[in-house]
Write an enzyme that holds these catalytic residues in place. Structure first.
Site, mmCIF file in Angstrom:
data_model
loop_
_atom_site.group_PDB
_atom_site.id
_atom_site.type_symbol
_atom_site.label_atom_id
_atom_site.label_comp_id
_atom_site.label_asym_id
_atom_site.label_seq_id
_atom_site.Cartn_x
_atom_site.Cartn_y
_atom_site.Cartn_z
ATOM 1 C CB THR A 155 33.087 46.874 47.022
ATOM 2 O OG1 THR A 155 33.601 47.506 48.206
ATOM 3 C CG2 THR A 155 33.975 47.236 45.850
ATOM 4 C CE LYS A 185 37.065 49.153 48.717
ATOM 5 N NZ LYS A 185 35.941 48.410 49.305
ATOM 6 C CE LYS A 242 33.153 42.614 45.067
ATOM 7 N NZ LYS A 242 32.286 42.972 46.218
#
Length: 291
Positions: free
Chosen positions: A98, A173, A241
């Protein structure tokens, strides 16, 4: 002939994902920054632990990566000893990290110079999904490369979907993480309200989970949230993050994410409570602390 596949990065996700490929009969070569982890994997599955990235990707038709963030991708992909330089021309490079959409676009351009295809393919489903081979894989890249790579990814993905050109997987995502952030905060507030009202919280959840309030988070996390157990699942550090990528991309495309920005700060509060490695459902602990 047996297809050769390389897997770079054997964390909680990559380790079982590479294992599924070995079980499927692929010739798998693995590399991990901590070499003992690669050796452990090779002792558990039929495959080869490699000492360098160059050794791992030599002759591979598919190279999978699952590392930490953008800076880790630069480290493993670029440079004279990186994946792009050492993987053969024509290889398909599939990144399950990711990361930002920008790094995907950058690596795709660099790979194209060596006639390699790049697919950004972040996953959702957590460690349990990786271990069970039931991940959702969101892909961005050329359709021809995706068509070749999908049967490989199907070994650990229950839903492997091409979302558009390079960068589309990472953006999908981001949508996933934005939705989860709001859901977890809403569930935390609902459970906290029930607690403060002196209700039988488990009974409340049992009732409302059969109606419109039902969600994956409610079904899979409400019990541990009520019990105050968070040493499992997707860590707060990782979520922050990811939300950072969401907020950065939102600024680029002029998207308004007020709830996401607020929940990101709530997770910062959880970090200050020492919950860096707690599951993301630990947002409820913040409400309990500040009530």
């Amino acid at each position: 002939m047996t297809t050769t596949v390389s897997f770079i990065g054997l964390g909680v996700m990559g380790y079982p994902m590479a294992g599924h490929l070995a079980k499927a009969g692929y010739q798998v070569r693995v590399w991990n920054r901590t070499s003992s982890k690669a050796e452990q994997w090779a002792g558990e599955y039929q495959g080869t632990a490699c000492k360098t990235i160059a050794e791992a990707v030599q002759g591979s038709e598919f190279v999978m990566t699952c590392v930490g963030a953008d800076k880790d991708l630069v480290e493993v992909f670029q440079g004279d000893d990186g994946i792009i330089a050492k993987a053969p021309e024509g290889a398909i490079l599939i990144d399950h990290t990711t990361a930002s959409a920008g790094i995907a676009e950058c690596l795709s351009a660099a790979a194209a110079e060596r006639n390699q295809a790049f697919i950004d393919a972040p996953v959702s489903g957590g460690q349990q999904g990786a271990e069970n081979g039931k991940l959702t894989v969101m892909c961005g890249g050329p359709e021809t490369a995706f068509t070749k790579a999908k049967p490989v990814m199907d070994n650990y993905g229950r839903a492997v979907t091409l979302m558009g050109p390079v960068g589309s997987g990472q953006k999908t995502k981001m949508v996933n993480q934005i939705a989860i952030a709001g859901l977890v905060q809403g569930l935390s507030e609902a459970l906290h309200f029930a607690e403060q009202a002196g209700m039988d919280v488990e009974k409340v959840v049992d009732v409302i989970s059969k109606g419109a309030a039902q969600s994956w988070q409610m079904e899979n996390r409400s019990g541990t949230m009520i019990a105050g157990e968070f040493n499992h699942g997707f860590a707060v550090d990782w979520m922050r993050k990811d939300l950072g990528f969401c907020l950065d991309e939102a600024r680029k495309i002029n998207a308004s994410l007020p709830v996401t920005a607020l929940v990101d700060q709530f997770y910062a509060d959880v970090q200050s409570m020492g919950g860096n490695r707690w599951d993301t459902s630990s947002l409820i602990q913040r409400l309990r602390k500040f009530r």
